[in-house]
Design a protein around this motif. Structure first.
Motif, PDB file in Angstrom:
ATOM      1  N   SER A  84       0.830  -1.197   0.000  1.00 50.30           N
ATOM      2  CA  SER A  84       0.000   0.000   0.000  1.00 50.30           C
ATOM      3  C   SER A  84       0.864   1.245   0.000  1.00 50.30           C
ATOM      4  O   SER A  84       2.023   1.208   0.422  1.00 50.30           O
ATOM      5  N   LEU A  85       0.297   2.340  -0.465  1.00 51.20           N
ATOM      6  CA  LEU A  85       1.005   3.610  -0.421  1.00 51.20           C
ATOM      7  C   LEU A  85       1.255   3.982   1.033  1.00 51.20           C
ATOM      8  O   LEU A  85       0.411   3.743   1.898  1.00 51.20           O
ATOM      9  N   PRO A  86       2.432   4.555   1.331  1.00 48.84           N
ATOM     10  CA  PRO A  86       2.725   4.944   2.710  1.00 48.84           C
ATOM     11  C   PRO A  86       1.800   6.069   3.166  1.00 48.84           C
ATOM     12  O   PRO A  86       1.328   6.857   2.357  1.00 48.84           O
ATOM     13  N   ARG A  87       1.540   6.091   4.473  1.00 51.59           N
ATOM     14  CA  ARG A  87       0.706   7.148   5.037  1.00 51.59           C
ATOM     15  C   ARG A  87       1.549   8.038   5.942  1.00 51.59           C
ATOM     16  O   ARG A  87       2.439   7.550   6.638  1.00 51.59           O
ATOM     17  N   ASP A  88       1.278   9.335   5.928  1.00 53.74           N
ATOM     18  CA  ASP A  88       2.031  10.252   6.777  1.00 53.74           C
ATOM     19  C   ASP A  88       1.471  10.211   8.203  1.00 53.74           C
ATOM     20  O   ASP A  88       0.594   9.407   8.520  1.00 53.74           O
ATOM     21  N   ARG A  89       1.976  11.109   9.069  1.00 54.16           N
ATOM     22  CA  ARG A  89       1.568  10.995  10.471  1.00 54.16           C
ATOM     23  C   ARG A  89       0.126  11.402  10.692  1.00 54.16           C
ATOM     24  O   ARG A  89      -0.443  11.182  11.752  1.00 54.16           O
ATOM     25  N   PHE A  90      -0.521  12.025   9.656  1.00 53.35           N
ATOM     26  CA  PHE A  90      -1.949  12.313   9.780  1.00 53.35           C
ATOM     27  C   PHE A  90      -2.805  11.178   9.224  1.00 53.35           C
ATOM     28  O   PHE A  90      -4.025  11.263   9.218  1.00 53.35           O
ATOM     29  N   GLY A  91      -2.121  10.147   8.727  1.00 51.70           N
ATOM     30  CA  GLY A  91      -2.863   9.009   8.208  1.00 51.70           C
ATOM     31  C   GLY A  91      -3.287   9.140   6.765  1.00 51.70           C
ATOM     32  O   GLY A  91      -4.120   8.379   6.283  1.00 51.70           O
ATOM     33  N   HIS A  92      -2.716  10.119   6.049  1.00 54.13           N
ATOM     34  CA  HIS A  92      -3.112  10.313   4.655  1.00 54.13           C
ATOM     35  C   HIS A  92      -2.048   9.780   3.711  1.00 54.13           C
ATOM     36  O   HIS A  92      -0.857   9.826   4.019  1.00 54.13           O
ATOM     37  N   THR A  93      -2.475   9.312   2.544  1.00 56.62           N
ATOM     38  CA  THR A  93      -1.523   8.962   1.513  1.00 56.62           C
ATOM     39  C   THR A  93      -1.273  10.202   0.659  1.00 56.62           C
ATOM     40  O   THR A  93      -1.970  11.216   0.788  1.00 56.62           O
ATOM     41  N   ALA A  94      -0.278  10.074  -0.213  1.00 59.15           N
ATOM     42  CA  ALA A  94       0.039  11.192  -1.101  1.00 59.15           C
ATOM     43  C   ALA A  94      -1.163  11.546  -1.974  1.00 59.15           C
ATOM     44  O   ALA A  94      -1.325  12.692  -2.396  1.00 59.15           O
ATOM     45  N   MET A  95      -2.022  10.551  -2.241  1.00 64.21           N
ATOM     46  CA  MET A  95      -3.140  10.806  -3.133  1.00 64.21           C
ATOM     47  C   MET A  95      -4.126  11.797  -2.527  1.00 64.21           C
ATOM     48  O   MET A  95      -4.800  12.528  -3.248  1.00 64.21           O
ATOM     49  N   ALA A  96      -4.224  11.818  -1.195  1.00 65.31           N
ATOM     50  CA  ALA A  96      -5.123  12.779  -0.555  1.00 65.31           C
ATOM     51  C   ALA A  96      -4.658  14.201  -0.861  1.00 65.31           C
ATOM     52  O   ALA A  96      -5.476  15.078  -1.164  1.00 65.31           O
ATOM     53  N   ALA A 135      -2.730  14.978  -3.417  1.00 68.95           N
ATOM     54  CA  ALA A 135      -2.896  15.167  -4.858  1.00 68.95           C
ATOM     55  C   ALA A 135      -4.316  15.632  -5.171  1.00 68.95           C
ATOM     56  O   ALA A 135      -4.536  16.500  -6.017  1.00 68.95           O
ATOM     57  N   ALA A 136      -5.294  15.062  -4.456  1.00 62.44           N
ATOM     58  CA  ALA A 136      -6.686  15.422  -4.712  1.00 62.44           C
ATOM     59  C   ALA A 136      -6.955  16.885  -4.366  1.00 62.44           C
ATOM     60  O   ALA A 136      -7.874  17.501  -4.892  1.00 62.44           O
ATOM     61  N   LEU A 137      -6.130  17.436  -3.468  1.00 62.05           N
ATOM     62  CA  LEU A 137      -6.300  18.851  -3.116  1.00 62.05           C
ATOM     63  C   LEU A 137      -5.570  19.766  -4.093  1.00 62.05           C
ATOM     64  O   LEU A 137      -6.035  20.858  -4.405  1.00 62.05           O
ATOM     65  N   ILE A 138      -4.401  19.307  -4.571  1.00 61.63           N
ATOM     66  CA  ILE A 138      -3.535  20.194  -5.354  1.00 61.63           C
ATOM     67  C   ILE A 138      -3.832  20.109  -6.858  1.00 61.63           C
ATOM     68  O   ILE A 138      -3.886  21.122  -7.556  1.00 61.63           O
ATOM     69  N   VAL A 139      -4.041  18.871  -7.351  1.00 61.96           N
ATOM     70  CA  VAL A 139      -4.199  18.705  -8.796  1.00 61.96           C
ATOM     71  C   VAL A 139      -5.350  19.538  -9.363  1.00 61.96           C
ATOM     72  O   VAL A 139      -5.199  20.145 -10.430  1.00 61.96           O
ATOM     73  N   PRO A 140      -6.503  19.633  -8.679  1.00 59.99           N
ATOM     74  CA  PRO A 140      -7.571  20.474  -9.231  1.00 59.99           C
ATOM     75  C   PRO A 140      -7.133  21.926  -9.434  1.00 59.99           C
ATOM     76  O   PRO A 140      -7.483  22.546 -10.443  1.00 59.99           O
ATOM     77  N   LEU A 141      -6.326  22.454  -8.500  1.00 63.08           N
ATOM     78  CA  LEU A 141      -5.874  23.841  -8.633  1.00 63.08           C
ATOM     79  C   LEU A 141      -4.960  23.999  -9.843  1.00 63.08           C
ATOM     80  O   LEU A 141      -5.114  24.922 -10.647  1.00 63.08           O
ATOM     81  N   ILE A 142      -3.994  23.054  -9.949  1.00 67.42           N
ATOM     82  CA  ILE A 142      -3.072  23.114 -11.094  1.00 67.42           C
ATOM     83  C   ILE A 142      -3.866  23.015 -12.396  1.00 67.42           C
ATOM     84  O   ILE A 142      -3.650  23.772 -13.345  1.00 67.42           O
ATOM     85  N   PHE A 143      -4.797  22.065 -12.408  1.00 68.46           N
ATOM     86  CA  PHE A 143      -5.604  21.833 -13.599  1.00 68.46           C
ATOM     87  C   PHE A 143      -6.394  23.094 -13.947  1.00 68.46           C
ATOM     88  O   PHE A 143      -6.497  23.491 -15.112  1.00 68.46           O
ATOM     89  N   TYR A 144      -6.922  23.763 -12.911  1.00 68.19           N
ATOM     90  CA  TYR A 144      -7.706  24.974 -13.141  1.00 68.19           C
ATOM     91  C   TYR A 144      -6.855  26.048 -13.791  1.00 68.19           C
ATOM     92  O   TYR A 144      -7.259  26.667 -14.781  1.00 68.19           O
TER      93      TYR A 144
END
Lengths: 364, 289
Positions: free
Chosen positions: B115-127, B129-138
């Motif tokens: 599985s993808l590693p999780r940071d200390r907040f329990g999120h993977t990098a994809m979480a 990505a889901a926040l940043i990619v929409p902005l870049i895409f916009y």
């Protein structure tokens, strides 16, 4: 008058045949690549579909459902609409049949069928009305309505209010109470699950053919499908015709759901993911959008589906039938793939005639 | 909140894929199938390489490969875009189950994958990505020349062509990009969330992404916002169903149906001018051929 979906095919019949043959070829190669014996696999496929009354009965009951969902999609095609919502209409039809079929009376069977047609028809009418009144694209609305039906029926009605199970939390797979015996589609031949559904489906296909090609209403539907504005200008109430056709489309899918419930399940099961509604799209497309073509395609894919259960003997999962179906649709969708083939065939057919005359003139 | 960040990324990425393809004028009903290929390839890649990141790459490539089929059929061979997408979903359903059984010997689930590693907040990098990619895409879609070209071929391809934009290749690239995003979304389901592939994946998430595209009015931020909203509704439903189970109401289905009903209402009532790109779904025939 032919629809946008079929304009690309110069010859829909041969495109469909070529697509199906190519799909079989691809799946043959796929089986071989996975290290199994493709001949044995296809042998099992054929015997599972055709060998004796048992397999033939399986082919018949699966074909009946596929013919109905295929006709559902095909009827919507005639007015130029793409009904991706047969799955949702089928679910409501099945549920209505299961509910009405629980009341034991001599008319239980016809009443259940009628309830299914009405429920499916109502669910099909919605996207038609949304299209006509609000300009909502039917592809989007039918996809959304599918999921509304799936979640409302499976996640709430069948699990909760209509569930046969009471109390314990783990019985959500139980489904509804069984239907009355009087509502069963009668089995026709001992030793086979062939039921009244199959002849009914063929009769419905014939009726749809008659409606679409031999009646004024069918002509008007096709006129709307060929060009809604031109049809409207010539006095056809195109909006109403679209809604009518979508209601019939939904009713046909609803009947397909009823066939599954009244013929084989005998209750609305807790887990009921048939996929038959989506298969109807494949059947209608391969069938060229006509009633006769849809019936033939339904028979064929029904046989593939029935036969696929015996593919397990060769170690192949029954979902292989879906693969064959999907590839056939991919190829039917793009008839231009076959254009070079047609050109070559035509050339080779024309060559002897064209080549013959010059030969004598070469002689000095 | 944590649950939303966990479950939203597949939906967000697939919805962005839908926006990219549809803004370039190609309807993409095949998101569901592309996610399915992506989810399977990611699990398989991760299992065989031992690296979840390699699995993610496989998922993106598988999404792109299935999108290439859609692009080839609908752009090169002028197949109806809806039919081609539907066919892709059918093929994905059958082919992935077949592959699952041939490769792992089970038609239900794959073995556990890295599985993808999780940071200390329990999120993977994809979480993230889901926040940043929409902005870049916009920003890319609304502020760059390339984004302008994409919007142009989706609104008025003929006009774009007269200005020297090569319509069909650009549309093909957008469909491929759509497949990459949907494939990544599917990969998030398998190697990001569950840690294995399940034969039911993506269980309608591709269609929900499609609803998010429409609900978000074909804009990157709108679609991503809708995807987050749907994921939040899903999380709420999960929480509520615990307490509602006690009352034996079993209202899960009602909550699950809610995003679709809302999207339908938005469309039907025309709340805030909902309009698809003008040339969405319209095949483009280059002149002079």
């Amino acid at each position: 008058m032919r629809n946008r979906l079929f304009t690309a095919a110069r010859d829909p019949l041969w495109s469909a045949v070529a697509a199906v043959l190519a799909a079989l070829l691809v799946s043959f190669v796929a089986i071989a690549l996975s290290g199994r014996d493709p001949l044995a696999g296809f042998g099992n496929l054929a015997s599972g579909a055709l060998a004796g009354p048992g397999p033939l009965g399986e082919t018949a009951i699966k074909s009946a459902v596929l013919i109905l969902t295929g006709l559902s999609v095909a009827v919507a095609f005639t007015v130029g609409l793409f009904n991706i919502g047969a799955e949702g209409q089928l679910i409501w039809g099945g549920l209505a049949a299961a509910v009405v079929g629980r009341f034991d009376n001599p008319l239980a069977l016809p009443l259940s069928l009628a309830a299914a047609a009405i429920a499916g028809g109502a669910w099909g009418f919605i996207p038609g009305a949304l299209k006509v009144r609000r300009g909502v694209h039917e592809v989007i609305s039918t996809i959304l309505l599918n999921w509304v039906a799936i979640h409302l029926v499976h996640g709430w009605l069948v699990a909760g209010p209509l569930s046969a199970a009471t109390g314990s939390a783990s019985i959500s797979v139980a489904g509804t109470e069984p239907i009355a015996h009087a509502a069963w589609l009668p089995r026709l031949i001992p030793g086979s699950r062939l039921d009244l559904g199959f002849p009914l489906a063929l009769a419905i296909a014939a009726a749809v053919w008659f409606l679409l090609t031999r009646t004024r209403r069918g002509f008007e539907w096709r006129a709307v499908g060929a060009g809604a504005e031109a049809a409207h200008a010539s006095g056809i109430p195109s909006g109403r015709r679209v809604c009518e056709a979508m209601a019939l489309s939904g009713a046909l899918a609803g009947l397909a759901g009823a066939f599954l419930i009244l013929g084989t399940e005998h209750k609305y099961p807790g887990v009921f993911r048939t996929g038959y509604g989506f298969d109807g799209i494949a059947v209608a497309l391969v069938g060229g959008g006509t009633a006769a073509g849809t019936a033939i395609a339904g028979l064929f894919f029904g046989a593939v589906r029935a036969g696929a259960t015996r593919l397990q003997l060769s170690g192949i999962h029954p979902s292989f039938a879906e693969l064959i179906q999907g590839i056939a649709v991919l190829l039917v969708a793009a008839p231009r793939i076959f254009l070079p083939l047609w050109k070559r065939l035509r050339r080779s057919a024309a060559e002897p005639a064209a080549a013959a005359p010059p030969i004598p003139t070469v002689q000095p | 909140m944590n649950e939303i960040l966990d479950f939203a990324p597949p939906l967000v990425l697939a919805a962005l894929g839908g926006v990219l393809s549809e803004r370039a004028g190609v309807v993409n009903i095949g998101l569901e199938g592309m996610m399915r290929f992506g989810a399977f390839a990611a699990a398989a890649g991760a299992i065989y390489s031992g690296s979840a990141w390699f699995g993610l790459l496989c998922g993106a490539l598988a999404g792109a490969a299935s999108a290439a089929v859609h692009a080839l059929l609908s752009l090169r061979f002028r197949a109806d875009q809806v039919v081609s997408g539907v066919a892709l979903n059918l093929v994905a359903l059958g082919l992935v189950t077949y592959l699952l059984q041939s490769v792992f010997g089970s038609a239900g689930v794959s073995p556990p994958s890295p599985s993808l590693p999780r940071d200390r907040f329990g999120h993977t990098a994809m979480a993230y990505a889901a926040l940043i990619v929409p902005l870049i895409f916009y920003f890319w879609l609304s502020r760059t020349a390339a984004g302008l070209r994409v919007r142009a071929v989706g609104e008025h391809p003929r006009a774009a062509a007269t200005l020297g934009v090569r319509v069909l290749p650009l549309r093909a690239w957008c469909v491929l990009g759509s497949g990459v995003l949907a494939g990544l979304g599917g990969a998030t389901l398998s190697v990001g969330i569950l840690g294995q592939f399940d034969s039911r994946m993506p269980a309608g998430q591709g269609f929900m992404a499609l609803a998010a595209v429409v609900f978000g009015k074909w804009t990157p931020l709108g679609a991503a916002g809708a995807a987050f909203f749907f994921a939040a509704a899903d999380a709420l439903q999960r929480q509520l169903s615990f307490s509602l189970h006690a009352a034996d109401l079993r209202l899960e289905g009602v909550f699950l149906a809610l995003p679709y009903v809302l999207t339908l209402l938005v469309l039907a009532l025309g709340i805030g001018r909902t309009r698809a790109p003008a040339a969405d779904g319209v095949p483009y025939e280059p002149e002079g051929r």
